[in-house]
Design an enzyme around this catalytic site. Structure first.
Site, PDB file in Angstrom:
ATOM      1  N   HIS A 278       0.998  -1.296  -0.063  1.00 24.06           N
ATOM      2  CA  HIS A 278      -0.079  -0.052  -0.010  1.00 24.06           C
ATOM      3  C   HIS A 278       0.941   1.102   0.117  1.00 24.06           C
ATOM      4  O   HIS A 278       1.620   1.456  -0.785  1.00 24.06           O
ATOM      5  CB  HIS A 278      -1.054  -0.106   1.257  1.00 24.06           C
ATOM      6  CG  HIS A 278      -2.060   0.794   1.282  1.00 24.06           C
ATOM      7  ND1 HIS A 278      -2.619   1.646   0.226  1.00 24.06           N
ATOM      8  CD2 HIS A 278      -3.023   1.060   2.233  1.00 24.06           C
ATOM      9  CE1 HIS A 278      -3.471   2.424   0.486  1.00 24.06           C
ATOM     10  NE2 HIS A 278      -3.928   2.000   1.862  1.00 24.06           N
ATOM     11  N   HIS A 317      -2.697  -2.938 -10.079  1.00 25.73           N
ATOM     12  CA  HIS A 317      -3.582  -2.054  -8.797  1.00 25.73           C
ATOM     13  C   HIS A 317      -4.889  -3.094  -8.791  1.00 25.73           C
ATOM     14  O   HIS A 317      -5.261  -3.819  -9.826  1.00 25.73           O
ATOM     15  CB  HIS A 317      -3.678  -0.744  -9.408  1.00 25.73           C
ATOM     16  CG  HIS A 317      -4.445   0.119  -8.222  1.00 25.73           C
ATOM     17  ND1 HIS A 317      -5.621  -0.151  -8.033  1.00 25.73           N
ATOM     18  CD2 HIS A 317      -3.505   1.044  -7.705  1.00 25.73           C
ATOM     19  CE1 HIS A 317      -5.761   0.831  -6.803  1.00 25.73           C
ATOM     20  NE2 HIS A 317      -4.566   1.316  -6.568  1.00 25.73           N
ATOM     21  N   ASP A 373       2.692   4.869  -7.538  1.00 24.66           N
ATOM     22  CA  ASP A 373       4.031   4.953  -6.599  1.00 24.66           C
ATOM     23  C   ASP A 373       5.227   4.616  -7.579  1.00 24.66           C
ATOM     24  O   ASP A 373       6.253   4.763  -7.005  1.00 24.66           O
ATOM     25  CB  ASP A 373       3.956   3.623  -5.844  1.00 24.66           C
ATOM     26  CG  ASP A 373       3.011   3.998  -4.688  1.00 24.66           C
ATOM     27  OD1 ASP A 373       2.803   5.108  -4.191  1.00 24.66           O
ATOM     28  OD2 ASP A 373       2.022   3.142  -4.248  1.00 24.66           O
TER      29      ASP A 373
HETATM   30  N1  CMC Z   1       4.419  -7.400 -10.644  1.00 22.76           N
HETATM   31  C1  CMC Z   1       4.297  -8.843 -11.152  1.00 22.76           C
HETATM   32  N2  CMC Z   1       3.154  -9.456 -11.129  1.00 22.76           N
HETATM   33  C2  CMC Z   1       2.189  -9.028 -10.609  1.00 22.76           C
HETATM   34  C3  CMC Z   1       2.125  -7.590 -10.098  1.00 22.76           C
HETATM   35  C4  CMC Z   1       3.561  -6.746 -10.215  1.00 22.76           C
HETATM   36  N3  CMC Z   1       3.489  -5.704  -9.637  1.00 22.76           N
HETATM   37  N4  CMC Z   1       0.942  -7.243  -9.417  1.00 22.76           N
HETATM   38  C5  CMC Z   1       0.270  -8.126  -9.803  1.00 22.76           C
HETATM   39  N5  CMC Z   1       0.768  -9.216 -10.303  1.00 22.76           N
HETATM   40  C6  CMC Z   1       0.343 -10.565 -11.106  1.00 22.76           C
HETATM   41  C7  CMC Z   1       0.045 -11.616  -9.894  1.00 22.76           C
HETATM   42  O1  CMC Z   1       1.319 -12.121  -9.449  1.00 22.76           O
HETATM   43  C8  CMC Z   1      -1.032 -12.209 -10.490  1.00 22.76           C
HETATM   44  O2  CMC Z   1      -0.353 -13.058 -11.407  1.00 22.76           O
HETATM   45  P1  CMC Z   1      -1.024 -14.765 -11.789  1.00 22.76           P
HETATM   46  O3  CMC Z   1      -2.546 -14.172 -12.154  1.00 22.76           O
HETATM   47  O4  CMC Z   1      -0.343 -15.300 -12.515  1.00 22.76           O
HETATM   48  O5  CMC Z   1      -1.169 -15.190 -10.155  1.00 22.76           O
HETATM   49  C9  CMC Z   1      -1.928 -11.262 -11.228  1.00 22.76           C
HETATM   50  O6  CMC Z   1      -0.995 -10.209 -11.642  1.00 22.76           O
HETATM   51  C10 CMC Z   1      -2.977 -10.585 -10.566  1.00 22.76           C
HETATM   52  O7  CMC Z   1      -2.270 -10.103  -9.419  1.00 22.76           O
HETATM   53  P2  CMC Z   1      -3.030  -9.860  -7.751  1.00 22.76           P
HETATM   54  O8  CMC Z   1      -2.013 -10.034  -6.885  1.00 22.76           O
HETATM   55  O9  CMC Z   1      -4.488 -10.868  -7.674  1.00 22.76           O
HETATM   56  O10 CMC Z   1      -3.781  -8.416  -7.781  1.00 22.76           O
HETATM   57  P3  CMC Z   1      -4.191  -7.813  -6.533  1.00 22.76           P
HETATM   58  O11 CMC Z   1      -5.473  -7.100  -7.124  1.00 22.76           O
HETATM   59  O12 CMC Z   1      -4.602  -8.515  -5.416  1.00 22.76           O
HETATM   60  O13 CMC Z   1      -2.925  -6.878  -6.107  1.00 22.76           O
HETATM   61  C11 CMC Z   1      -1.403  -5.135  -6.044  1.00 22.76           C
HETATM   62  C12 CMC Z   1      -2.836  -5.576  -6.478  1.00 22.76           C
HETATM   63  C13 CMC Z   1      -1.269  -3.514  -6.046  1.00 22.76           C
HETATM   64  C14 CMC Z   1      -1.212  -5.403  -4.266  1.00 22.76           C
HETATM   65  C15 CMC Z   1      -0.378  -5.712  -6.995  1.00 22.76           C
HETATM   66  O14 CMC Z   1      -0.863  -5.413  -8.172  1.00 22.76           O
HETATM   67  C16 CMC Z   1       0.958  -5.490  -6.399  1.00 22.76           C
HETATM   68  O15 CMC Z   1       1.327  -6.052  -5.363  1.00 22.76           O
HETATM   69  N6  CMC Z   1       1.779  -4.730  -6.861  1.00 22.76           N
HETATM   70  C17 CMC Z   1       2.896  -4.063  -6.554  1.00 22.76           C
HETATM   71  C18 CMC Z   1       2.861  -3.290  -5.260  1.00 22.76           C
HETATM   72  C19 CMC Z   1       2.311  -1.824  -5.572  1.00 22.76           C
HETATM   73  O16 CMC Z   1       2.910  -1.469  -6.362  1.00 22.76           O
HETATM   74  N7  CMC Z   1       1.592  -1.480  -4.609  1.00 22.76           N
HETATM   75  C20 CMC Z   1       0.778   0.011  -5.007  1.00 22.76           C
HETATM   76  C21 CMC Z   1      -0.440   0.023  -5.043  1.00 22.76           C
HETATM   77  S1  CMC Z   1      -0.931   1.675  -5.776  1.00 22.76           S
HETATM   78  C22 CMC Z   1      -0.909   2.405  -4.182  1.00 22.76           C
HETATM   79  C23 CMC Z   1      -2.200   2.532  -3.404  1.00 22.76           C
HETATM   80  O17 CMC Z   1      -3.678   2.908  -4.184  1.00 22.76           O
HETATM   81  O18 CMC Z   1      -2.200   1.805  -2.543  1.00 22.76           O
END
Ligand code: CMC
Length: 439
Positions: A278, A317, A373
């Site tokens: 986050h 995201h 970010d």
């Molecule tokens: N790099 C590589 N793969 C990713 C990433 C990433 N940054 N984000 C998601 N994926 C992949 C994930 O491994 C999954 O793959 P698979 O379907 O093969 O298992 C797929 O994309 C879907 O991801 P998810 O984890 O189910 O998506 P989510 O909605 O649960 O997570 C997130 C969203 C923001 C936590 C995630 O994208 C992430 O961890 N990003 C990196 C951290 C980041 O930049 N966070 C800041 C968010 S913006 C600030 C805010 O508004 O708080």
């Protein structure tokens, strides 16, 4: 024409029909705003004393926890609006304090309203001397976000009447205090971590200018913020002011639903923001860029990410499945900042990562785009904020959104103490044997 009016015109009902195959019974549930009420499912029972059907939705993937009029996001189209106003226009035409007013009160202020609001927030920028003593108690290298979370919580002990949350005047006072004091606590946490004396607020400066003064003032009698950096920081606060039901806002609402005072709820929200998924993400982006180090190592890094060995921080995201509109604004701001500060050498690596990722099947298929970010950390670093301060900067802006959401929750007659259900999968009843008789 919205979906509901289209249905009415076509003679269709806005309902969902469900057949419970366990009993053969059919149920018709109303659909409002493309949502059914989960509690309507509870009428579906096999036996009269059953609890009824529940929905199972870890991480709230398809569950609305509230009705809100604050922030609108269309993640597929990359749209973000506060109270109906596009983020691009707010970032161009307004100050952070105007936007904070908008987010909390629902309308942009008139000139007189803004003057009064600014005066009220500014009056509350100072903190009690004992807060400084509390901060002095932290270890010299304490993470400033840990200090921020703790001192926000400690404010509740200085303002015990804030627990009268049903009194609008008390709520308003807490709102002034939390918006006004957040930058002071943030700057004090930083000054403590570098062993420098705290700088008192300078209420002649703007919200962002005063924060820069409290952060960076040295021996000069009056700190003069660079206008480009001052405006950039103000815009960054605007971009972070609210983002509907994210993890920290959910914490603010969830903890606030116990009717605790807003300082304790805001501390919980800040704690949620501390996490690397986050508010800690831009810190993680810079650490990632440092780790990659050179352009030659980018392809290997991307390969590792695709093999699941790590994430491309600053990408992806839960809501945006398109370019995060905040990231586009920040990318433009970066050029103006680098003109003043000199170019951040990590920018080249970031741009190349973005270029490769946006063409790569792995990222395209999963709709992973740069989020807020990805570039904000580079700007903050160029402005001389240490990485540890990044989540704290996020918290200063987001305080406005947390408070707006908290107040909306408190004044929503449908809201109660948040208490999710669970699906119990543990063992059935068993009897306890004495320790001497076990295994
Ligand atoms: N790099 C590589 N793969 C990713 C990433 C990433 N940054 N984000 C998601 N994926 C992949 C994930 O491994 C999954 O793959 P698979 O379907 O093969 O298992 C797929 O994309 C879907 O991801 P998810 O984890 O189910 O998506 P989510 O909605 O649960 O997570 C997130 C969203 C923001 C936590 C995630 O994208 C992430 O961890 N990003 C990196 C951290 C980041 O930049 N966070 C800041 C968010 S913006 C600030 C805010 O508004 O708080």
């Amino acid at each position: 024409m919205d979906a509901s009016s289209q249905n009415a015109a076509a003679g269709r009902r806005d309902t969902l029909t469900i057949v419970d195959n366990r009993t053969g019974k059919q149920y018709e549930l109303p659909i409002e705003h493309e949502t059914i009420r989960a509690t309507d499912l509870r009428q579906m029972k096999v036996n009269p004393d059953d609890f009824g059907v529940m929905t199972y939705d870890p991480a709230f993937m398809a569950t609305a926890s509230c009705r809100s009029t604050i922030t609108f996001i269309d993640g597929d189209k990359g749209i973000l609006r506060y109270r109906g106003y596009p983020i691009e226009q707010l970032a161009e035409k307004c100050s952070f304090l105007e936007v904070a007013y908008l987010v909390i009160k629902g309308e942009l202020p008139t000139k007189t309203q803004l003057e009064e609001w600014t005066r009220n927030v500014t009056t509350h920028t100072f903190v009690h001397e004992n807060i400084k003593k509390l901060m002095d108690g932290f270890h010299h290298d304490a993470h400033p976000m840990g200090m921020f979370v703790s001192t926000i919580a400690a404010l509740s002990t200085f303002y015990p009447t804030a627990k009268r949350i049903s009194d609008p005047a008390e709520r308003t006072l807490s709102i002034y205090r939390l918006i006004g004091k957040a930058p002071t606590l943030a700057a004090f946490a930083y000054r403590h971590s570098i062993g420098f004396p705290y700088v008192h607020p300078d209420n002649e400066l703007s919200f962002a200018g005063n924060f820069l003064s409290m952060m960076f003032k040295l021996a000069e009698p009056k700190y003069k913020p660079n206008p480009v950096l001052e405006r950039t920081l103000d815009v960054l606060f605007i971009l972070h002011a609210d983002h509907e039901q994210n993890c920290s806002t959910n914490a603010m609402r969830g903890v606030g639903s116990s009717q605790v005072d807003p300082y304790s709820a805001a501390a919980a929200a800040s704690a949620a923001l501390y996490g690397p998924l986050h508010g800690g993400a831009n810190e993680a982006v810079l650490r990632m860029l440092d780790e990659i180090g050179t352009m030659e190592r980018i392809p290997n890094f991307i390969k590792d990410v695709k093999e699941g060995k790590g994430k491309l921080m600053g990408f992806g995201h839960r809501v945006y499945k398109n370019y995060d509109p905040r990231a586009s604004i920040i990318k433009k701001l970066a050029d103006q900042v680098f003109e003043v500060t000199g170019r951040n050498p990590k920018l080249e690596i970031a741009l190349e990562l973005e270029r490769i990722a946006l063409q790569d099947e792995y990222f395209i298929k999963r709709k992973l785009y740069p989020n807020v970010d990805f570039y904000s950390g580079l700007i903050y670093q160029a402005m001389r904020f240490p990485v540890d301060m990044f989540p704290v900067l996020f918290a200063i802006g987001r305080m406005a959104g947390w408070l707006a959401q908290w107040q909306e929750m408190l004044t929503d007659a449908e809201q109660k103490i948040a208490r999710p259900r669970q699906v119990y999968l543990g063992t059935g009843k068993r009897d306890v044997t004495l320790l001497s008789q076990r295994g």
